[in-house]
Enzyme design. Sequence first.
Site, PDB file in Angstrom:
ATOM      1  N   TYR A   1     -62.581  20.929 121.529  1.00  0.00           N
ATOM      2  CA  TYR A   1     -62.313  21.329 122.909  1.00  0.00           C
ATOM      3  C   TYR A   1     -63.605  21.419 123.709  1.00  0.00           C
ATOM      4  O   TYR A   1     -64.656  21.785 123.176  1.00  0.00           O
ATOM      5  CB  TYR A   1     -61.656  22.714 122.952  1.00  0.00           C
ATOM      6  CG  TYR A   1     -60.306  22.810 122.302  1.00  0.00           C
ATOM      7  CD1 TYR A   1     -59.135  22.634 123.046  1.00  0.00           C
ATOM      8  CD2 TYR A   1     -60.180  23.108 120.945  1.00  0.00           C
ATOM      9  CE1 TYR A   1     -57.890  22.746 122.455  1.00  0.00           C
ATOM     10  CE2 TYR A   1     -58.933  23.217 120.347  1.00  0.00           C
ATOM     11  CZ  TYR A   1     -57.792  23.037 121.098  1.00  0.00           C
ATOM     12  OH  TYR A   1     -56.560  23.139 120.512  1.00  0.00           O
TER      13      TYR A   1
ATOM     14  N   ARG B   1     -58.868  30.704 124.189  1.00  0.00           N
ATOM     15  CA  ARG B   1     -58.772  31.856 125.082  1.00  0.00           C
ATOM     16  C   ARG B   1     -59.271  33.129 124.394  1.00  0.00           C
ATOM     17  O   ARG B   1     -59.920  33.976 125.006  1.00  0.00           O
ATOM     18  CB  ARG B   1     -57.332  32.061 125.533  1.00  0.00           C
ATOM     19  CG  ARG B   1     -56.892  31.155 126.655  1.00  0.00           C
ATOM     20  CD  ARG B   1     -55.438  31.362 126.987  1.00  0.00           C
ATOM     21  NE  ARG B   1     -54.582  31.071 125.836  1.00  0.00           N
ATOM     22  CZ  ARG B   1     -53.288  31.367 125.774  1.00  0.00           C
ATOM     23  NH1 ARG B   1     -52.710  32.006 126.780  1.00  0.00           N
ATOM     24  NH2 ARG B   1     -52.574  31.053 124.728  1.00  0.00           N
TER      25      ARG B   1
ATOM     26  N   ASP C   1     -51.431  24.582 126.556  1.00  0.00           N
ATOM     27  CA  ASP C   1     -50.994  25.414 127.671  1.00  0.00           C
ATOM     28  C   ASP C   1     -50.937  24.587 128.953  1.00  0.00           C
ATOM     29  O   ASP C   1     -51.645  23.577 129.079  1.00  0.00           O
ATOM     30  CB  ASP C   1     -51.958  26.579 127.884  1.00  0.00           C
ATOM     31  CG  ASP C   1     -51.923  27.575 126.746  1.00  0.00           C
ATOM     32  OD1 ASP C   1     -50.882  27.672 126.079  1.00  0.00           O
ATOM     33  OD2 ASP C   1     -52.946  28.254 126.529  1.00  0.00           O
TER      34      ASP C   1
ATOM     35  N   ASP D   1     -57.046  34.154 130.363  1.00  0.00           N
ATOM     36  CA  ASP D   1     -57.413  32.950 131.107  1.00  0.00           C
ATOM     37  C   ASP D   1     -57.261  33.204 132.597  1.00  0.00           C
ATOM     38  O   ASP D   1     -56.875  34.308 133.017  1.00  0.00           O
ATOM     39  CB  ASP D   1     -56.606  31.724 130.652  1.00  0.00           C
ATOM     40  CG  ASP D   1     -55.100  31.870 130.865  1.00  0.00           C
ATOM     41  OD1 ASP D   1     -54.697  32.594 131.793  1.00  0.00           O
ATOM     42  OD2 ASP D   1     -54.330  31.261 130.112  1.00  0.00           O
TER      43      ASP D   1
END
Length: 298
Positions: free
Chosen positions: A76, A186, A48, A90
């Site tokens: 991550y 997310r 993203d 988000d």
Amino acid sequence: MELSLDFTPASDGIVVVDKPSGLTSHTVVARIRKLAGTRKVGHAGTLDPMATGVLIVGINRATRLLGHLQLADKSYDATIRLGAATTTDDAEGEVVATAPVDGVTADAIAAAVDGFRGEISQVPSKVSAIKVDGRRAYDLVRAGEEVELKARTVTVSRYDILDVRPDADGISVDVSVDCSSGTYIRALARDLGTELGVGGHLTALRRTRVGSFDLSMAHSLESLATTFDWLPIADVAATTFPRYDADDAEAAAIRTGRPLPGLDLEAGQTAMFGPDGTFLALYEPRGPVAKPTAVFVG
């Protein structure tokens, strides 16, 4: 894996980019096209715009190699904000609900996180790139349409809490996650907030690893503009797959994608190289013969 600096527009290879925040993965590909001087550039594993970190970019024939690399496992680092839910799960979305977090303790957060480890069922974020009736979910959401996505099974092999930072308006939770392809961080943020009854969304996301490619191998777009560091396709294949060095007759057959009877290869794909060290193809055993899954020369 050695870096190669003798790049030409006809070269085939992989570039590991440290994507900055604010750019789409498509924009990164466009930048690499200019730097590499070739149109044939593609990426694996979209990030993203708000996310940073490892983005794998293939150049020329290496774009076809991307689909064969083991890129399913990813890592991550992220920050989850508890106390508010947003339209996009988000920080880029609008806040749709808030709740006080006075009663949410570090122990409660840890207990909730426990439920999201292992194989879990996850509904992707509505602003994901998943297609619904031929259109991307995020396009439908932006057009004001209601989107209902089906749950899918994903694996979260590691979900570590690094820090818990409460303040007057909510709680920020730093986490580190190892997960399978298709996992939405997310959605992990959203679901953690839902589990705790206070809402949650993602405020920061950095991908630190894709398969065997990690941040130690990644380069910023600024550094690539100065020194175009890339990994030749032969080096990537040799370090990713078992290697077979063919003789002249075998190499001639491999170049045209012919099966090789009686060749004892390991299960899965093997990188086939010619006598001169050229990476030719990926082959796999199928019964008594070895057959190609992809040929990169010819």
